[in-house]
Structure formats: C-alpha cells, structure tokens
Design a protein around this motif. Structure first.
Motif, PDB file in Angstrom:
ATOM      1  N   SER A  76      28.763  30.121  36.844  1.00  0.00           N
ATOM      2  CA  SER A  76      27.928  30.728  35.815  1.00  0.00           C
ATOM      3  C   SER A  76      27.030  31.774  36.454  1.00  0.00           C
ATOM      4  O   SER A  76      26.500  31.555  37.537  1.00  0.00           O
ATOM      5  N   MET A  77      26.861  32.893  35.773  1.00  0.00           N
ATOM      6  CA  MET A  77      25.971  33.946  36.298  1.00  0.00           C
ATOM      7  C   MET A  77      25.025  34.401  35.202  1.00  0.00           C
ATOM      8  O   MET A  77      25.439  34.552  34.056  1.00  0.00           O
ATOM      9  N   ALA A  78      23.787  34.658  35.569  1.00  0.00           N
ATOM     10  CA  ALA A  78      22.831  35.237  34.634  1.00  0.00           C
ATOM     11  C   ALA A  78      22.821  36.753  34.812  1.00  0.00           C
ATOM     12  O   ALA A  78      23.049  37.247  35.911  1.00  0.00           O
ATOM     13  N   THR A  79      22.563  37.478  33.736  1.00  0.00           N
ATOM     14  CA  THR A  79      22.659  38.942  33.821  1.00  0.00           C
ATOM     15  C   THR A  79      21.589  39.563  34.727  1.00  0.00           C
ATOM     16  O   THR A  79      21.775  40.644  35.251  1.00  0.00           O
ATOM     17  N   ARG A  80      20.460  38.855  34.882  1.00  0.00           N
ATOM     18  CA  ARG A  80      19.364  39.333  35.738  1.00  0.00           C
ATOM     19  C   ARG A  80      18.997  40.788  35.444  1.00  0.00           C
ATOM     20  O   ARG A  80      18.889  41.617  36.342  1.00  0.00           O
ATOM     21  N   GLY A  81      18.860  41.096  34.176  1.00  0.00           N
ATOM     22  CA  GLY A  81      18.332  42.401  33.793  1.00  0.00           C
ATOM     23  C   GLY A  81      19.384  43.461  33.512  1.00  0.00           C
ATOM     24  O   GLY A  81      19.079  44.523  32.996  1.00  0.00           O
ATOM     25  N   SER A  82      20.634  43.172  33.828  1.00  0.00           N
ATOM     26  CA  SER A  82      21.690  44.142  33.566  1.00  0.00           C
ATOM     27  C   SER A  82      22.043  44.124  32.080  1.00  0.00           C
ATOM     28  O   SER A  82      22.030  43.086  31.445  1.00  0.00           O
ATOM     29  N   LEU A  83      22.375  45.282  31.524  1.00  0.00           N
ATOM     30  CA  LEU A  83      22.513  45.374  30.066  1.00  0.00           C
ATOM     31  C   LEU A  83      23.940  45.579  29.557  1.00  0.00           C
ATOM     32  O   LEU A  83      24.179  45.576  28.365  1.00  0.00           O
ATOM     33  N   GLY A  84      24.895  45.724  30.439  1.00  0.00           N
ATOM     34  CA  GLY A  84      26.232  46.099  29.982  1.00  0.00           C
ATOM     35  C   GLY A  84      27.149  44.934  29.670  1.00  0.00           C
ATOM     36  O   GLY A  84      28.338  45.122  29.480  1.00  0.00           O
ATOM     37  N   GLY A  85      26.594  43.707  29.616  1.00  0.00           N
ATOM     38  CA  GLY A  85      27.414  42.548  29.295  1.00  0.00           C
ATOM     39  C   GLY A  85      27.808  41.729  30.512  1.00  0.00           C
ATOM     40  O   GLY A  85      28.332  40.630  30.385  1.00  0.00           O
ATOM     41  N   LEU A  86      27.547  42.278  31.695  1.00  0.00           N
ATOM     42  CA  LEU A  86      27.807  41.556  32.944  1.00  0.00           C
ATOM     43  C   LEU A  86      26.534  41.544  33.775  1.00  0.00           C
ATOM     44  O   LEU A  86      25.580  42.239  33.465  1.00  0.00           O
ATOM     45  N   ALA A  87      26.532  40.750  34.837  1.00  0.00           N
ATOM     46  CA  ALA A  87      25.444  40.825  35.808  1.00  0.00           C
ATOM     47  C   ALA A  87      25.754  41.950  36.783  1.00  0.00           C
ATOM     48  O   ALA A  87      26.913  42.346  36.942  1.00  0.00           O
ATOM     49  N   ARG A  88      24.718  42.471  37.437  1.00  0.00           N
ATOM     50  CA  ARG A  88      24.980  43.547  38.393  1.00  0.00           C
ATOM     51  C   ARG A  88      25.906  43.083  39.507  1.00  0.00           C
ATOM     52  O   ARG A  88      26.725  43.845  40.016  1.00  0.00           O
ATOM     53  N   ALA A  89      25.772  41.809  39.890  1.00  0.00           N
ATOM     54  CA  ALA A  89      26.567  41.300  41.007  1.00  0.00           C
ATOM     55  C   ALA A  89      27.925  40.752  40.576  1.00  0.00           C
ATOM     56  O   ALA A  89      28.653  40.217  41.399  1.00  0.00           O
ATOM     57  N   THR A  90      28.281  40.884  39.294  1.00  0.00           N
ATOM     58  CA  THR A  90      29.554  40.310  38.856  1.00  0.00           C
ATOM     59  C   THR A  90      30.730  40.921  39.612  1.00  0.00           C
ATOM     60  O   THR A  90      31.648  40.211  40.027  1.00  0.00           O
ATOM     61  N   GLY A  91      30.693  42.225  39.815  1.00  0.00           N
ATOM     62  CA  GLY A  91      31.776  42.886  40.542  1.00  0.00           C
ATOM     63  C   GLY A  91      31.932  42.328  41.950  1.00  0.00           C
ATOM     64  O   GLY A  91      33.050  42.064  42.408  1.00  0.00           O
ATOM     65  N   ASP A  92      30.805  42.093  42.622  1.00  0.00           N
ATOM     66  CA  ASP A  92      30.863  41.535  43.974  1.00  0.00           C
ATOM     67  C   ASP A  92      31.344  40.084  43.943  1.00  0.00           C
ATOM     68  O   ASP A  92      32.107  39.656  44.810  1.00  0.00           O
ATOM     69  N   ALA A  93      30.902  39.329  42.931  1.00  0.00           N
ATOM     70  CA  ALA A  93      31.353  37.939  42.812  1.00  0.00           C
ATOM     71  C   ALA A  93      32.866  37.898  42.568  1.00  0.00           C
ATOM     72  O   ALA A  93      33.567  37.020  43.079  1.00  0.00           O
ATOM     73  N   LEU A  94      33.368  38.888  41.817  1.00  0.00           N
ATOM     74  CA  LEU A  94      34.808  38.984  41.595  1.00  0.00           C
ATOM     75  C   LEU A  94      35.542  39.211  42.913  1.00  0.00           C
ATOM     76  O   LEU A  94      36.599  38.617  43.158  1.00  0.00           O
ATOM     77  N   SER A  95      34.977  40.069  43.753  1.00  0.00           N
ATOM     78  CA  SER A  95      35.599  40.325  45.051  1.00  0.00           C
ATOM     79  C   SER A  95      35.666  39.042  45.880  1.00  0.00           C
ATOM     80  O   SER A  95      36.652  38.782  46.573  1.00  0.00           O
ATOM     81  N   VAL A  96      34.596  38.247  45.801  1.00  0.00           N
ATOM     82  CA  VAL A  96      34.562  36.996  46.579  1.00  0.00           C
ATOM     83  C   VAL A  96      35.647  36.040  46.083  1.00  0.00           C
ATOM     84  O   VAL A  96      36.401  35.459  46.876  1.00  0.00           O
ATOM     85  N   LEU A  97      35.768  35.896  44.760  1.00  0.00           N
ATOM     86  CA  LEU A  97      36.802  35.010  44.206  1.00  0.00           C
ATOM     87  C   LEU A  97      38.204  35.535  44.526  1.00  0.00           C
ATOM     88  O   LEU A  97      39.122  34.767  44.815  1.00  0.00           O
ATOM     89  N   ASP A  98      38.348  36.847  44.458  1.00  0.00           N
ATOM     90  CA  ASP A  98      39.612  37.501  44.786  1.00  0.00           C
ATOM     91  C   ASP A  98      40.003  37.170  46.228  1.00  0.00           C
ATOM     92  O   ASP A  98      41.129  36.722  46.509  1.00  0.00           O
ATOM     93  N   ALA A  99      39.060  37.341  47.145  1.00  0.00           N
ATOM     94  CA  ALA A  99      39.334  37.050  48.557  1.00  0.00           C
ATOM     95  C   ALA A  99      39.677  35.571  48.759  1.00  0.00           C
ATOM     96  O   ALA A  99      40.465  35.221  49.639  1.00  0.00           O
ATOM     97  N   ALA A 100      39.089  34.719  47.927  1.00  0.00           N
ATOM     98  CA  ALA A 100      39.356  33.283  48.057  1.00  0.00           C
ATOM     99  C   ALA A 100      40.756  32.927  47.561  1.00  0.00           C
ATOM    100  O   ALA A 100      41.196  31.791  47.718  1.00  0.00           O
ATOM    101  N   GLY A 101      41.438  33.902  46.952  1.00  0.00           N
ATOM    102  CA  GLY A 101      42.858  33.715  46.692  1.00  0.00           C
ATOM    103  C   GLY A 101      43.241  33.232  45.304  1.00  0.00           C
ATOM    104  O   GLY A 101      44.367  32.772  45.107  1.00  0.00           O
ATOM    105  N   PHE A 102      42.349  33.339  44.322  1.00  0.00           N
ATOM    106  CA  PHE A 102      42.723  32.904  42.978  1.00  0.00           C
ATOM    107  C   PHE A 102      43.720  33.885  42.363  1.00  0.00           C
ATOM    108  O   PHE A 102      43.554  35.093  42.472  1.00  0.00           O
TER     109      PHE A 102
END
Lengths: 136, 339
Positions: free
Chosen positions: B117-143
């Motif tokens: 779960s991620m909180a938007t932490r002030g970002s307004l576009g429907g995602l958190a600012r760090a969502t892209g980076d979190a995606l990279s982490v999950l991607d690297a983990a091999g999902f």
C-alpha cells in the motif's frame, strides 16, 4: 527531501467482528499524520505477520475483544520475529484483564490499551517508541 | 563504504527473492532515503521484464476487488504478481488510511503475490511520487505482472498512463451519462475498459455510453463505427496497427468476466510487443521519469540556494500586488539560477 512517515498496521485477529474500536484508532492515527494500513476483521496471525512484512510497518496494533489475546499475541509476535521483524512495536487494545497485562508485556507486547484509553495516549505512546517528538 | 554496504545488503537478497529485503527497498525509495538512488541504480539493470497493468477509475467502482480478482486470474496461469495499491494522503494531517488490503484477503499466504500500500504523499495525479520507483523495485524482484491500483480518480488524474504498459479504466453503472463519457481525461487513457458491478441496473447503459464514445472517435479503418447494435469493428488490434479498447463486463466480487478481462490484458501486451509500441511506451515512460526527476532536482537545488524565508517574503510581495509572480521568478532565476 526524506519524508519518513510512521507506518502502522491496524488489524483484528480472531473471530469477533466488532471493528469500531479498531476503526476509531485507525482514524486517530491517520489524523496524527501516520500512514495506517487497515486490514479489516478476522485476520489470522499469519495474515497479520505477512502484511506487516510486506508493508514494512513500524507498529502493529491489534484489536482483540474476544478474550483470545493470550493465544493470539504470542503467535503473532513469534511469526513477526521469525521473519526478522524484531523492531516492530506490537500494541494491543481491547478487553484485556489486568492480570494479563504483565504476561503480555513479557511476551513482547509493548503497550496494552484497555477501554477508555484516549486515542491521544496511543498516539503519544507510538511517537515515544519511534523517537519522534510530538508536533508543536 | 557504509552506503555501498547497506545498498548491496538489500540488492542481493532482493534479487534472490527475499520478501523482507523487497519491503525494505520499497520503503527506501518511498522515503527517498539517502541510499535510495544508489539502490535504484543497482536494481535498474534488472528491470524491464514485468508487464505493468494500471487499474484506475472513480471511487467505489470496485478497483481493489477487481485487482484482487485479476491477481487470482494471473496466479491461475502460474504468473507471479506484485501489487501496488495507492490511497490518498490527507492534505491536512499528512496521514493516510490505506484500506485496499481489506479487499485482497484472498491473496494472503500466496508466496507468488506481494502487496504494498502506498499513500500519495501530496502527489495529485492519482499515484504517489515514488510509485514509479516502487514499480522498478518490484520489477527487479522478478514479478511477471504488476498491478497498480490508483487512488479513486475524477476525470484528469492520468499519471497511471505514463507508468503502466496497459491501463484498465474501471467504470460502474450509475456514475454519469453519455456526456461524462466523452469528456477528456481518464477515459482517453484506457487500453481496456471494465464495466464492473455489471449485475446492477444500468450496466447496459454504461456499456452503450462507452461504445458511443468510441463511435465518435475518428475512424480507424476508413469508416465510423455505429454507436450501438451490430456492425462494430472488433475490439483489439486493428488492421492499421491501432488498438480499439475492448469493453468488458465484470462482477469482480463473483469473479465474473475476470478471465476475459485478464485475457484482453494479455492480448494488449502481445499487441504492444508485436507492433513495436512497447519500446515506444518504454521510451515515453523513461522521458516522463526523467522529466519528474529533473524538475524535483532542479527545484531542490534552487530552493537550497535561496536565503531562509525568501520564498515566503516574495510570496507576500506578490500577494500585496507589489510585484507580479512572473517578474519575481525572473528575478529569482537571474539572482540564484544556474549560471
């Protein structure tokens, strides 16, 4: 630009479905600026430990009104520690007889909050445990 | 070096499938911890293999339940699934109540699923600012598949389109009329539409409104498709290389239509690969990421050079109409900007 938030898992283990207390606490922690992961009722100890790991929380808050706290708490703590979550602060709220408080603490429960606890006490307790000063 | 140690301390177990390391790594990028850039740099060569599926739509359309059902469908095909569920941060307290896991309890105990779960932490576009980076982490983990659930969106929160390969826009009956359906914004980013809660009254009306919106689009094959009835172009890949978003009815709580929805997501993935769109989307994603990082870094560097309280002082001057905002920015840039 580090933006560290205290993350708290609020969970209701066991079979009773009375989640009003858990929701009140979740809401109060949110309003105190924390990120609360709310998982709902009827969680198994395994589900709670798994969510705590995935969400990388600082605190696990358990709401137990069923009387099963002496069975559920040690199991959850054992599962948390078994996953290397040694620093996670475990709190219990609900109907906990006075006689059970000391044994619960011995098991590793940091805080026990019974009926009538103000949500501010819980907020202050968590901030103290995480070494965060209360906002001015 | 301490930094190097703590980064490699996470990277190796993460790549080896350690879930604790994965969870810690997501926190690092979310908190923009000191090591997070080194961590992302170390993980980046291992990314680029997951198919990222965005799930977006208005509050209450059933996004979480649909994500839960889609994850089960992918698991049924033997694919591993990472999930990022974004909920809003309170603009007043800075806190957040992240409740998407409540609808994902079916997935508990499955080692092939990881939910964060991620909180938007002030970002307004429907995602958190760090969502892209979190995606990279999950991607690297091999999902194999990553499902990203946005906050409940209105009409213009479209960050997900730049973050995902396939965007599913979830509608539900009773939310609006045809005019809502032809407005710009969220509906334009759909690769696949899901009309969820399709057992409710008005589902056919919602289907029709979406079909009509598609019928109003410029013809893709030299003819306009009628608004309803027979004679539609088949959805999916078109002869001219474009993609007509399919509209799928689902009842996520009962799993109805979910296999079909998952099937369309796979077909879209194949379409992206076959047409070269995938590399174009990847480039657009990279450009978008670069743009965000540059803005953040430039702003941070500039802000650092300003004297304490300077911004508040000039904001006061602007509010009192002593200066206009553009002149103030010109002044700031010429005094403190890059040489």
């Amino acid at each position: 630009m580090a933006d560290r938030k205290i993350r708290v898992l609020v969970a209701k283990p066991g079979l009773d479905g009375h989640d009003r207390g858990a929701k009140v606490v979740a809401r109060a922690l949110r309003d105190a600026g924390m990120e609360v992961i709310y998982t709902g009722i009827r969680q198994t100890p395994e589900m709670i430990a798994e969510a705590a790991l995935q969400e990388d929380v600082d605190v696990v808050g358990l709401s137990i009104l069923s009387g099963a706290h002496m069975a559920l708490c040690p199991r959850i703590i054992e599962l948390l520690r078994g996953q290397g979550l040694d620093d996670v602060v475990v709190l219990v709220g609900g109907i906990i007889p006075d006689d059970d408080v000391a044994p619960l603490r011995e098991m590793g429960v940091k805080g026990v909050f019974g009926p009538g606890t103000s949500t501010q006490d819980i907020i202050d307790f968590i901030r103290r445990e995480k070494g965060e000063p209360a906002p001015a | 070096m301490a930094t190097q140690d703590s980064v490699t301390g996470l990277v190796e177990p993460l790549l080896a499938g350690n879930r604790r390391a994965l969870a810690r790594a997501i926190s690092q990028v979310e908190d923009e911890a000191a090591d997070s850039h080194a961590l992302l740099a170390a993980l980046y060569p291992h990314t680029g293999r997951s198919h990222i599926v965005g799930v977006t739509g208005a509050p209450g359309t059933g996004k979480s339940t649909l994500v839960n059902a889609l994850a089960r469908a992918f698991r049924g095909e033997g694919k591993t699934v990472g999930i990022i569920a974004v909920d809003p941060t309170s603009p007043f307290s800075g806190g957040a109540l992240l409740g998407d896991r409540v609808r994902m309890r079916d997935l508990a105990g499955d080692p092939g699923v990881f939910i964060r779960s991620m909180a938007t932490r002030g970002s307004l576009g429907g995602l958190a600012r760090a969502t892209g980076d979190a995606l990279s982490v999950l991607d690297a983990a091999g999902f194999d598949r990553i499902l990203v659930e946005t906050v409940g969106v209105g009409q213009a929160e479209i960050d997900i389109a730049a973050a995902a390969h396939t965007t599913v826009v979830v509608e539900a009956p009773g939310l609006g009329d045809e005019v809502q359906a032809i407005k710009a914004g969220v509906l334009e980013i759909a690769d696949v539409f899901a009309v969820n809660k399709a057992d409710r009254d008005g589902a056919d009306h919602t289907m029709m409104a979406l079909q009509m919106m598609q019928g109003l689009a410029p013809a893709t094959q030299g003819h306009h498709r009628p608004a309803s009835g027979h004679g539609h172009a088949e959805p999916g890949a078109q002869g001219d290389g474009s993609w007509l978003p399919p509209i799928v009815k689902t009842v996520a709580v009962r799993g109805e239509g979910v296999a079909q929805l998952a099937g369309w997501i796979e077909r879209h993935r194949e379409y992206l690969a076959a047409t070269g769109q995938l590399s174009r989307r990847e480039e657009a994603r990279a450009a978008n990421t670069l743009d965000h990082i540059l803005r953040d870094r430039l702003l941070a560097e500039l802000t650092q050079r300003l004297p304490d309280g300077y911004l508040r002082q000039v904001a006061g001057e602007i509010a009192r109409r002593e200066h206009d905002p553009y002149s103030v920015v010109d002044r700031i840039l010429s005094a403190y900007g890059c040489p």
